[in-house]
Write an enzyme that holds these catalytic residues in place. Structure first.
Site, PDB file in Angstrom:
ATOM      1  N   GLY A 152       0.641  -1.467   0.179  1.00 28.93           N
ATOM      2  CA  GLY A 152      -0.276   0.428  -0.335  1.00 28.93           C
ATOM      3  C   GLY A 152       0.670   0.957   0.431  1.00 28.93           C
ATOM      4  O   GLY A 152       1.834   0.923  -0.188  1.00 28.93           O
ATOM      5  N   HIS A 163     -16.243  -7.956 -36.554  1.00 29.95           N
ATOM      6  CA  HIS A 163     -15.670  -9.095 -36.164  1.00 29.95           C
ATOM      7  C   HIS A 163     -14.276  -9.366 -36.920  1.00 29.95           C
ATOM      8  O   HIS A 163     -14.305  -8.903 -38.193  1.00 29.95           O
ATOM      9  CB  HIS A 163     -16.086 -10.446 -36.977  1.00 29.95           C
ATOM     10  CG  HIS A 163     -15.796 -11.699 -36.366  1.00 29.95           C
ATOM     11  ND1 HIS A 163     -15.751 -12.352 -35.491  1.00 29.95           N
ATOM     12  CD2 HIS A 163     -15.562 -12.174 -38.113  1.00 29.95           C
ATOM     13  CE1 HIS A 163     -15.430 -13.384 -36.181  1.00 29.95           C
ATOM     14  NE2 HIS A 163     -15.352 -13.653 -37.420  1.00 29.95           N
TER      15      HIS A 163
END
Length: 466
Positions: A271, A445
């Site tokens: 952290g 696609h």
């Protein structure tokens, strides 16, 4: 004599600070920025950018190792660590120089030195032992954050590394311990694992990448283990004992059982804490909560004319969040109309490990806590033609909707290039798009993005390719 009066002074030149200063200048405000070390802050110099340069090397090396599967013969590939680090530093230097150019182009005054509040509407800048006072009606604190350290386990630059030492390693450790499985820890674990280190990851929570959706965390852990990483969950490191050549770690699991193991290097990634010290907060009305400055939705602190943005103000600790906060803060100062506060749940998060992880909005667990009825869709990479053609069939895209309104509550991904794909859902959330618009959108696609469409269709029982 140099000009000492400005409309806006920004203290700190990270992705929050320099963006705020540039936007202020664009809006006709006379702006200055104070920086004590490197323009671009931690992100450009010691964080987001150089880590991605290292991880790119890891990706290429990983692909070379699997080249035979693509019909390519490669003999005896190896990694030159010194050259890898050099490239990473060059990338950081190029971008830091780019920030300098942008500030100059926008006529932002750069004040190199250590800045601190020094009374009403005043910033004192110390450089080379000399202190100079500058005044501004609006002062934006953007001093960022630094790695959290644990007592007795502080980085020593040799055996115990913070992210800074991990970015300029002098060796590829044979045995590496990474303490913390958030984005920073997992990215370094992924990098060194690809280079051949025996990596052990310790996480105090019960799953890796604990802020991510549980399904994504589970798939990530499975993949990391398959790559050879050792994962210790629900475990704390109670001691790091250094000898002349190694570090012995003592672990305690959730059942209070202890064990030890030895490592060549340890990376601490537990952290961060805000840089609130020595920036002149004493005697002001600015409130600090657990090393982070409290602000309202427009980054205003309790002290009139003083604002705070970025990591200094708490999670999510993300460069793009800081930049956006800087823009909102300055536009509000300039009096622009329709300045909207930042919506935290619309901020995407990305982790550049292998496989990549990205998300925006609520996890399924968080969404359930709202009490709303949910529609959840999932689509695996193995069902996508482009993913198979790429040789990247491992991954998942998950979408979460409010069953009643069709609101997209969250999207979560793991797999190839998901850090690029996530922005599609980020736009959808900002536009308040429902499942109907997403279903009616035509996805090209063959692309990985088709899986985003299929995941939405799956949430409503309309999926085609599984």
């Amino acid at each position: 004599m140099a000009d000492t009066k400005f409309d806006v002074i920004v203290v700190g030149s990270g992705p929050g600070g320099y963006v705020a200063a540039i936007r202020a200048a664009q809006l006709g405000l006379k702006s200055a920025i104070v920086e004590r070390e490197h323009l671009g802050g931690i992100c450009l110099n010691w964080g987001c950018i150089p880590t991605k340069a290292l991880l790119r090397t890891a990706d290429i090396y990983r692909n070379i190792q699997h080249a035979a599967g693509y019909g390519i013969k490669v003999d005896q590939a190896s990694v030159d660590l010194e050259a890898t680090v050099k490239r990473s530093r060059q990338v950081a230097a190029q971008l830091s120089g780019g920030v300098s150019g942008l500030l100059k182009k926008n006529k932002v005054t750069v004040l190199m030195g250590k800045g601190r509040l020094a009374g009403s509407k005043t910033v004192e800048v110390e450089a080379d032992g000399k202190k100079t006072a500058y005044s501004a009606d609006h002062i934006i604190l953007a001093t960022g954050a630094r790695a959290r350290t644990l007592p007795g386990m502080e980085p020593d630059g040799k055996f115990i590394w913070s992210y800074k030492e991990a970015l300029v390693p002098d060796t590829t450790p044979k045995r590496l311990l990474v303490v913390g499985s958030g984005a920073i820890g997992i990215e370094f674990a992924s990098f060194f694992n690809a280079l051949g280190s025996e990596v052990t990851v310790v996480e105090v929570m019960e799953r890796v990448l604990p802020v991510e959706d549980a399904d994504i965390s589970a798939l990530a852990e499975k993949s990391f283990k398959k790559q050879g990483m050792k994962i210790l969950k629900g475990t704390t490191v109670t001691e790091l004992k250094k000898s002349a050549s190694e570090v012995t770690a003592t672990f305690k699991d959730s059942k209070d059982k202890t064990s030890t193991a030895s490592f060549d290097r340890v990376i601490m990634a537990v952290g961060i804490v805000g840089n609130v010290e020595d920036i002149g907060l004493e005697g002001t009305k600015i409130k600090v909560d657990r090393t982070h400055i409290e602000v309202d939705e427009y980054s205003r602190t309790g002290e009139p004319g003083v604002y705070a943005i970025g990591d200094l103000t708490g999670p999510p600790w993300l460069a793009h969040k800081a930049s956006h906060e800087g823009v909102i803060c300055v536009e509000k100062i300039a009096g622009l109309k329709d300045v909207h506060p930042l919506e935290p749940k619309n901020i995407p998060g990305c982790t550049y490990c292998h496989p990549q992880v990205a998300s925006v909005g609520l996890t399924e667990e968080e969404a359930k806590k709202t009490g709303k009825e949910l529609k959840v869709g999932k689509f695996p990479f193995i069902g996508n033609g482009k993913a198979i053609a790429l040789g990247e069939p491992e991954g998942l895209i998950k979408t979460i909707f409010d069953a009643k309104t069709g609101e997209l509550l969250g999207a979560h991904m793991i797999g190839a290039e998901v850090t690029e794909l996530i922005q599609g859902y980020g736009i959808a959330k900002t536009l308040e798009t429902t499942e109907v618009e997403l279903m009616h959108t035509v996805f090209p696609h063959p692309t990985l993005s088709e899986m985003m469409h299929e995941s939405v269709l799956d949430a409503y029982g309309k999926v085609i390719h599984i």
